[in-house]
Design a protein around this motif. Structure first.
Motif, short mmCIF file in Angstrom:
data_model
loop_
_atom_site.label_atom_id
_atom_site.label_comp_id
_atom_site.label_asym_id
_atom_site.label_seq_id
_atom_site.Cartn_x
_atom_site.Cartn_y
_atom_site.Cartn_z
N ALA A 69 0.83 -1.20 0.00
CA ALA A 69 0.00 0.00 0.00
C ALA A 69 0.87 1.26 0.00
O ALA A 69 0.56 2.24 -0.70
CB ALA A 69 -0.92 0.00 1.21
N GLN A 70 1.96 1.23 0.75
CA GLN A 70 2.87 2.38 0.78
C GLN A 70 3.51 2.58 -0.60
O GLN A 70 3.63 3.71 -1.08
CB GLN A 70 3.94 2.19 1.85
CG GLN A 70 3.43 2.33 3.26
CD GLN A 70 4.48 1.98 4.30
OE1 GLN A 70 5.52 1.40 3.99
NE2 GLN A 70 4.21 2.32 5.55
N GLN A 71 3.92 1.49 -1.23
CA GLN A 71 4.53 1.59 -2.56
C GLN A 71 3.52 2.12 -3.58
O GLN A 71 3.86 2.95 -4.43
CB GLN A 71 5.07 0.23 -3.01
CG GLN A 71 6.29 -0.22 -2.23
CD GLN A 71 6.72 -1.64 -2.61
OE1 GLN A 71 6.05 -2.32 -3.37
NE2 GLN A 71 7.84 -2.06 -2.06
N ALA A 72 2.29 1.62 -3.50
CA ALA A 72 1.26 2.08 -4.43
C ALA A 72 0.97 3.56 -4.23
O ALA A 72 0.81 4.31 -5.21
CB ALA A 72 -0.03 1.26 -4.25
N SER A 73 0.94 3.99 -3.00
CA SER A 73 0.71 5.40 -2.72
C SER A 73 1.86 6.26 -3.25
O SER A 73 1.63 7.33 -3.83
CB SER A 73 0.56 5.60 -1.21
OG SER A 73 0.40 6.96 -0.90
N GLN A 74 3.06 5.76 -3.10
CA GLN A 74 4.23 6.49 -3.61
C GLN A 74 4.19 6.58 -5.13
O GLN A 74 4.44 7.65 -5.71
CB GLN A 74 5.51 5.79 -3.15
CG GLN A 74 6.78 6.51 -3.58
CD GLN A 74 8.03 5.77 -3.12
OE1 GLN A 74 7.95 4.75 -2.45
NE2 GLN A 74 9.18 6.30 -3.48
N VAL A 75 3.88 5.47 -5.80
CA VAL A 75 3.81 5.47 -7.27
C VAL A 75 2.70 6.40 -7.74
O VAL A 75 2.87 7.15 -8.71
CB VAL A 75 3.59 4.03 -7.80
CG1 VAL A 75 3.22 4.04 -9.28
CG2 VAL A 75 4.83 3.19 -7.56
N HIS A 76 1.56 6.40 -7.05
CA HIS A 76 0.46 7.29 -7.41
C HIS A 76 0.90 8.75 -7.29
O HIS A 76 0.61 9.57 -8.18
CB HIS A 76 -0.75 7.02 -6.51
CG HIS A 76 -1.89 7.94 -6.77
ND1 HIS A 76 -2.14 9.06 -6.00
CD2 HIS A 76 -2.87 7.91 -7.71
CE1 HIS A 76 -3.20 9.68 -6.47
NE2 HIS A 76 -3.68 9.01 -7.50
N GLY A 77 1.57 9.06 -6.20
CA GLY A 77 2.05 10.44 -6.02
C GLY A 77 3.03 10.84 -7.11
O GLY A 77 2.96 11.97 -7.64
N GLU A 78 3.94 9.94 -7.47
CA GLU A 78 4.90 10.23 -8.53
C GLU A 78 4.20 10.41 -9.88
O GLU A 78 4.57 11.30 -10.67
CB GLU A 78 5.95 9.13 -8.61
CG GLU A 78 6.89 9.09 -7.43
CD GLU A 78 7.81 7.87 -7.44
OE1 GLU A 78 7.77 7.08 -8.40
OE2 GLU A 78 8.56 7.71 -6.46
N ALA A 79 3.20 9.59 -10.14
CA ALA A 79 2.46 9.71 -11.41
C ALA A 79 1.72 11.05 -11.47
O ALA A 79 1.70 11.72 -12.52
CB ALA A 79 1.48 8.54 -11.56
N CYS A 80 1.12 11.44 -10.37
CA CYS A 80 0.42 12.73 -10.33
C CYS A 80 1.39 13.88 -10.57
O CYS A 80 1.08 14.82 -11.32
CB CYS A 80 -0.31 12.91 -9.00
SG CYS A 80 -1.77 11.86 -8.82
N GLU A 81 2.54 13.83 -9.96
CA GLU A 81 3.56 14.87 -10.16
C GLU A 81 4.03 14.91 -11.61
O GLU A 81 4.22 15.98 -12.19
CB GLU A 81 4.75 14.64 -9.22
CG GLU A 81 4.47 14.99 -7.78
CD GLU A 81 4.09 16.45 -7.60
OE1 GLU A 81 4.74 17.34 -8.20
OE2 GLU A 81 3.11 16.70 -6.87
N TYR A 82 4.21 13.75 -12.23
CA TYR A 82 4.65 13.70 -13.63
C TYR A 82 3.61 14.34 -14.53
O TYR A 82 3.93 15.10 -15.44
CB TYR A 82 4.90 12.25 -14.06
CG TYR A 82 5.34 12.14 -15.50
CD1 TYR A 82 6.66 12.36 -15.86
CD2 TYR A 82 4.42 11.85 -16.51
CE1 TYR A 82 7.07 12.30 -17.18
CE2 TYR A 82 4.81 11.78 -17.83
CZ TYR A 82 6.14 11.99 -18.16
OH TYR A 82 6.53 11.93 -19.47
#
Length: 107
Positions: A69-82
């Protein structure tokens, strides 16, 4: 011993053989009680070990789910920033992926 005495001893056991039979029955009862006790202890021990294994598995699974869940949240945040930094490229990638998926399902 004559034939009548032999027949009498078979049909009317002496008190000594009755005592032996009672002692044997008592020994069998004691062995059965001991076996029941040992079996009960073994079942309890097995149940405790199984419970510990299940609890350990639950904790390991819970830790894995939290990490995922932490990894998914991190990937989601990075995708939003991109997407925020590169909106045009993001839209073009989305169109390309949509076209590929459309072709795959069209077949």
């Amino acid at each position: 011993m004559n034939a009548n005495a032999t027949i009498e001893s078979r049909t009317n056991p002496s008190s000594a053989s009755r005592t032996t039979i009672r002692d044997d029955i008592d020994a069998v009862k004691s062995d059965v009680n001991s076996l029941v006790s040992d079996t009960t202890d073994l079942v309890k021990h097995s149940a405790e070990k199984s419970s510990e294994a299940v609890k350990s598995g639950i904790h390991a699974t819970s830790d894995s789910v939290k990490s995922l869940a932490q990894q998914a949240s991190q990937v989601h945040g990075e995708a939003c920033e991109y997407v925020k930094r590169n909106p045009t490229a993001s839209v073009l990638v989305a169109i390309g992926v949509g076209a590929l998926i459309g072709r795959l399902f069209a077949r």
